[in-house]
Design a protein around this motif. Structure first.
Motif, mmCIF file in Angstrom:
data_model
loop_
_atom_site.group_PDB
_atom_site.id
_atom_site.type_symbol
_atom_site.label_atom_id
_atom_site.label_comp_id
_atom_site.label_asym_id
_atom_site.label_seq_id
_atom_site.Cartn_x
_atom_site.Cartn_y
_atom_site.Cartn_z
ATOM 1 N N VAL A 35 2.600 16.903 1.722
ATOM 2 C CA VAL A 35 1.939 16.591 0.451
ATOM 3 C C VAL A 35 2.559 15.348 -0.181
ATOM 4 C CG1 VAL A 35 1.612 17.376 -1.934
ATOM 5 C CG2 VAL A 35 1.129 18.924 -0.030
ATOM 6 N N LYS A 36 3.881 15.266 -0.162
ATOM 7 C CA LYS A 36 4.570 14.093 -0.717
ATOM 8 C C LYS A 36 4.147 12.819 0.015
ATOM 9 C CE LYS A 36 9.194 12.210 -1.556
ATOM 10 N NZ LYS A 36 10.668 12.449 -1.429
ATOM 11 N N PHE A 37 4.078 12.910 1.337
ATOM 12 C CA PHE A 37 3.680 11.751 2.147
ATOM 13 C C PHE A 37 2.245 11.325 1.823
ATOM 14 C CE2 PHE A 37 1.477 10.386 6.077
ATOM 15 C CZ PHE A 37 2.148 9.184 6.303
ATOM 16 N N LEU A 38 1.328 12.294 1.739
ATOM 17 C CA LEU A 38 -0.078 11.971 1.485
ATOM 18 C C LEU A 38 -0.270 11.348 0.103
ATOM 19 C CD1 LEU A 38 -1.939 15.075 2.977
ATOM 20 C CD2 LEU A 38 -1.623 12.819 4.006
ATOM 21 N N ARG A 39 0.463 11.833 -0.885
ATOM 22 C CA ARG A 39 0.331 11.276 -2.227
ATOM 23 C C ARG A 39 0.840 9.828 -2.278
ATOM 24 N NH1 ARG A 39 1.688 16.888 -5.277
ATOM 25 N NH2 ARG A 39 -0.480 17.490 -5.655
ATOM 26 N N GLN A 40 1.830 9.538 -1.453
ATOM 27 C CA GLN A 40 2.329 8.165 -1.378
ATOM 28 C C GLN A 40 1.282 7.238 -0.764
ATOM 29 O OE1 GLN A 40 5.898 8.778 0.913
ATOM 30 N NE2 GLN A 40 7.200 8.986 -0.892
ATOM 31 N N LYS A 41 0.440 7.796 0.100
ATOM 32 C CA LYS A 41 -0.556 6.996 0.808
ATOM 33 C C LYS A 41 -1.898 6.925 0.070
ATOM 34 C CE LYS A 41 2.015 5.971 4.326
ATOM 35 N NZ LYS A 41 2.392 4.563 4.609
ATOM 36 N N GLN A 42 -2.034 7.652 -1.031
ATOM 37 C CA GLN A 42 -3.307 7.676 -1.751
ATOM 38 C C GLN A 42 -3.730 6.298 -2.250
ATOM 39 O OE1 GLN A 42 -2.702 11.171 -4.475
ATOM 40 N NE2 GLN A 42 -4.909 11.320 -4.197
ATOM 41 N N LYS A 43 -2.754 5.436 -2.528
ATOM 42 C CA LYS A 43 -3.082 4.105 -3.044
ATOM 43 C C LYS A 43 -3.951 3.308 -2.063
ATOM 44 C CE LYS A 43 1.349 2.324 -1.351
ATOM 45 N NZ LYS A 43 2.668 1.753 -1.727
ATOM 46 N N GLU A 44 -3.895 3.686 -0.774
ATOM 47 C CA GLU A 44 -4.703 2.982 0.227
ATOM 48 C C GLU A 44 -6.201 3.261 0.060
ATOM 49 O OE1 GLU A 44 -3.403 3.131 4.279
ATOM 50 O OE2 GLU A 44 -1.287 3.280 3.721
ATOM 51 N N LEU A 45 -6.537 4.248 -0.760
ATOM 52 C CA LEU A 45 -7.945 4.544 -0.997
ATOM 53 C C LEU A 45 -8.637 3.412 -1.748
ATOM 54 C CD1 LEU A 45 -7.871 8.336 -1.884
ATOM 55 C CD2 LEU A 45 -8.944 7.275 0.104
ATOM 56 N N ALA A 46 -7.842 2.506 -2.303
ATOM 57 C CA ALA A 46 -8.438 1.354 -2.981
ATOM 58 C C ALA A 46 -9.117 0.421 -1.984
ATOM 59 C CB ALA A 46 -7.372 0.597 -3.770
ATOM 60 N N ARG A 47 -8.735 0.548 -0.687
ATOM 61 C CA ARG A 47 -9.291 -0.345 0.326
ATOM 62 C C ARG A 47 -9.870 0.389 1.536
ATOM 63 N NH1 ARG A 47 -5.120 -5.511 0.558
ATOM 64 N NH2 ARG A 47 -5.067 -5.902 -1.687
ATOM 65 N N ARG A 48 -9.709 1.684 1.603
ATOM 66 C CA ARG A 48 -10.194 2.456 2.747
ATOM 67 C C ARG A 48 -11.077 3.603 2.278
ATOM 68 N NH1 ARG A 48 -6.970 1.848 7.497
ATOM 69 N NH2 ARG A 48 -5.068 0.658 7.157
ATOM 70 N N SER A 49 -11.943 4.052 3.172
ATOM 71 C CA SER A 49 -12.713 5.254 2.879
ATOM 72 C C SER A 49 -11.815 6.472 3.053
ATOM 73 C CB SER A 49 -13.904 5.370 3.831
ATOM 74 O OG SER A 49 -13.447 5.648 5.154
ATOM 75 N N VAL A 50 -12.210 7.579 2.417
ATOM 76 C CA VAL A 50 -11.448 8.820 2.550
ATOM 77 C C VAL A 50 -11.382 9.236 4.013
ATOM 78 C CG1 VAL A 50 -11.388 11.266 1.975
ATOM 79 C CG2 VAL A 50 -11.948 9.590 0.209
ATOM 80 N N ARG A 51 -12.522 9.125 4.718
ATOM 81 C CA ARG A 51 -12.568 9.551 6.121
ATOM 82 C C ARG A 51 -11.639 8.708 6.998
ATOM 83 N NH1 ARG A 51 -18.014 9.298 9.663
ATOM 84 N NH2 ARG A 51 -17.247 7.198 10.099
ATOM 85 N N GLU A 52 -11.700 7.375 6.822
ATOM 86 C CA GLU A 52 -10.853 6.493 7.630
ATOM 87 C C GLU A 52 -9.376 6.759 7.350
ATOM 88 O OE1 GLU A 52 -10.429 1.730 8.652
ATOM 89 O OE2 GLU A 52 -10.878 2.351 6.592
ATOM 90 N N LEU A 53 -9.028 6.919 6.064
ATOM 91 C CA LEU A 53 -7.637 7.162 5.707
ATOM 92 C C LEU A 53 -7.160 8.499 6.261
ATOM 93 C CD1 LEU A 53 -5.110 6.217 4.240
ATOM 94 C CD2 LEU A 53 -5.991 7.284 2.144
#
Length: 273
Positions: free
Chosen positions: A165-183
């Motif tokens: 969960v900690k790792f995924l929350r750190q990566k959430q910022k990438e949603l600004a440039r990626r789709s949910v599915r791709e991420l």
């Protein structure tokens, strides 16, 4: 023949050169560790024969393997297989390796059970690795399965979930440039490589991505549309739109979102924004 002289080596005062008298002349015979010197009571004028020398040299090889192992272990705790590999690389004979391993095990300098526990605790505390990766690493070091199972019991499912969960929350910022599915696809692959279970990973995705708003997906799709639509400016309008839509759909954005943001990008271009 007999021992004529014993001298301390210049670079190591715990090793001694043994000289013998043969046919009235002094000649170098061999070198030994201080423990072997004492064990075999090597001293000046001692009468020795070839069988005795062979026994001494066998013991010397075993002592050398033991000393090499101690030095190797002085840097960090190691698995038995690591010590064995080190001695093989140092071209130690098999009998010397077996002797060193037995002696070190009896003295508790090497203990695969304790090694597995310490290794797991360290990896859990200091790395982003999951229990699956730790299990693979320990198995590669030839640690017994029961020791691995015991060690991994200290890595609870709750702790594993917390890490993911900690790792995924750190990566959430990438949603600004990626789709949910791709991420998600990218992160699932990363988590699998790191040794986290699929069950825990899916649970973590539910926790984290339920918090993601639809606006984040639209914002990411708009970012990509603004990148791809100008790229195809030389094409006919219809072909240009199709190419842009295909690029965004391949990146995992829903078709409805793609169509919506494309209209916005077209309008921005028309208005010179």
């Amino acid at each position: 023949m007999k021992i004529k002289r014993i001298s301390t080596q210049k670079k190591n005062n715990e090793r001694f050169n043994i000289y013998i008298e043969r046919d009235g002349k002094e000649e170098y015979a061999f070198a030994v560790d201080v423990d072997i010197l004492i064990k075999y009571n090597l001293e000046r004028d001692k009468e020795i024969d070839d069988d005795f020398v062979k026994e001494v040299l066998t013991a010397e090889e075993e002592q050398k393997a033991y000393r090499l192992s101690l030095n190797h272990l002085s840097y960090r705790m190691r698995a038995t297989s690591e010590v064995e590999t080190h001695l093989i690389e140092k071209e130690m004979p098999e009998h010397a390796i077996k002797h060193a391993i037995q002696r070190l095990t009896e003295q508790k300098y090497i203990d695969d059970q304790q090694f597995a526990l310490a290794y797991t605790a360290t990896k859990k505390a200091t790395t982003p690795q999951g229990p699956g990766r730790i299990r693979r690493d320990l198995a590669a070091l030839k640690i017994k399965k029961e020791y691995i199972d015991e060690a991994l019991r200290q890595f609870s499912e709750e702790e594993e979930l917390e890490k993911v969960v900690k790792f995924l929350r750190q990566k959430q910022k990438e949603l600004a440039r990626r789709s949910v599915r791709e991420l998600k696809q990218k992160l699932q692959q990363t988590l699998m490589q790191r040794g986290f279970s699929s069950e825990v990973t899916q649970q973590a995705f539910q926790i984290v991505f339920e918090e993601v708003e639809v606006d984040a997906e639209e914002e990411a799709a708009l970012y990509q549309a603004r990148k791809y639509y100008p790229k195809y400016h030389k094409l006919e309008p219809f072909a240009r739109e199709q190419k842009t839509k295909q690029a965004l759909v391949r990146k995992g954005f829903p078709y409805a979102v793609v169509a919506s943001v494309l209209e916005q990008v077209k309008q921005e271009e028309e208005e010179g924004i």
